[in-house]
Design a protein around this motif. Structure first.
Motif, PDB file in Angstrom:
ATOM      1  N   THR A 113     -13.365  19.249  43.222  1.00 38.99           N
ATOM      2  CA  THR A 113     -13.979  19.900  42.062  1.00 38.99           C
ATOM      3  C   THR A 113     -14.063  18.957  40.866  1.00 38.99           C
ATOM      4  N   GLN A 116     -17.153  16.590  41.426  1.00 38.67           N
ATOM      5  CA  GLN A 116     -18.473  17.187  41.271  1.00 38.67           C
ATOM      6  C   GLN A 116     -18.776  17.383  39.791  1.00 38.67           C
ATOM      7  N   SER A 118     -19.537  19.449  36.606  1.00 42.40           N
ATOM      8  CA  SER A 118     -19.048  20.794  36.301  1.00 42.40           C
ATOM      9  C   SER A 118     -20.176  21.811  36.217  1.00 42.40           C
ATOM     10  N   ARG A 120     -22.972  21.858  38.061  1.00 40.15           N
ATOM     11  CA  ARG A 120     -23.539  22.083  39.395  1.00 40.15           C
ATOM     12  C   ARG A 120     -25.051  22.277  39.350  1.00 40.15           C
ATOM     13  N   ASP A 141     -14.671  26.665  34.319  1.00 40.91           N
ATOM     14  CA  ASP A 141     -15.060  26.227  35.652  1.00 40.91           C
ATOM     15  C   ASP A 141     -14.053  25.235  36.234  1.00 40.91           C
ATOM     16  N   LYS A 142     -13.482  24.384  35.384  1.00 43.15           N
ATOM     17  CA  LYS A 142     -12.543  23.387  35.886  1.00 43.15           C
ATOM     18  C   LYS A 142     -11.214  24.001  36.299  1.00 43.15           C
ATOM     19  N   THR A 145     -10.221  26.973  40.965  1.00 45.81           N
ATOM     20  CA  THR A 145     -10.229  26.128  42.157  1.00 45.81           C
ATOM     21  C   THR A 145     -10.381  27.016  43.385  1.00 45.81           C
TER      22      THR A 145
END
Length: 170
Positions: A113, A116, A118, A120, A141-142, A145
């Motif tokens: 994660t 990538q 954040s 998306r 978002d971070k 998980t």
């Protein structure tokens, strides 16, 4: 009066002789062998006492894996033992194994994660407004998980367990 301990000058003189003797492959003196044997015996006795104390602690310990589940799987593999402490020890080892795999899978998910982007590919509220609202959305978002089968497969692969789907299912 002679001291049983070597003096500084004697020790310094003996050091090069010991180095030469060790370099030429000579055996240790007979005075060193009993002390090594005694040290090894003391170490084994200490380990036995520690194991005995640990086994006594298992009398009161109730592992997360119930005794019935442990008994079932031990019976399936043909393991017969009446000592409840030994069964609890095996249950504790299984619990640690599962915990290590879950921890490794979580670490793989965190790495995935963080690698990538954040967003998306979708614009966030901060991108549209240009304000502080976007930073709170991306921070949320971070912290979220999600463990996937790929994360679990990677963690199991470190322990030599293949949990990947066969190629014809992909």
């Amino acid at each position: 009066m002679a001291s049983p301990f070597p003096q500084d000058g004697q020790q310094a003189a003996a050091t090069p002789q010991n180095q030469v003797g060790e370099a030429s492959g000579s055996q240790l003196g007979s005075s060193a062998v009993p002390s090594q044997t005694q040290r090894r015996a003391d170490e084994l006795a200490r380990k036995d006492r520690t194991l005995a104390e640990f086994m006594l602690l298992l009398d009161d310990y109730e592992p997360l894996i119930p005794n019935e589940v442990t008994d079932y799987y031990l019976q399936r593999v043909g393991f017969e033992c009446d000592d409840v402490r030994l069964k609890r020890l095996l249950s504790l080892a299984a619990q640690k194994f599962v915990s290590d795999i879950a921890s490794d899978a979580y670490q793989h998910a965190r790495i995935r994660t963080n690698a990538q982007p954040s967003a998306r590919g979708r614009p966030t509220a901060g991108d549209k407004a240009g304000g502080a609202a976007g930073s709170s959305v991306s921070a949320k978002d971070k912290t979220k998980t999600v463990l996937t089968m790929d994360d679990l497969s990677a963690a199991l692969g470190e322990y030599g367990i293949n949990a990947r789907k066969p190629e014809f299912y992909l």
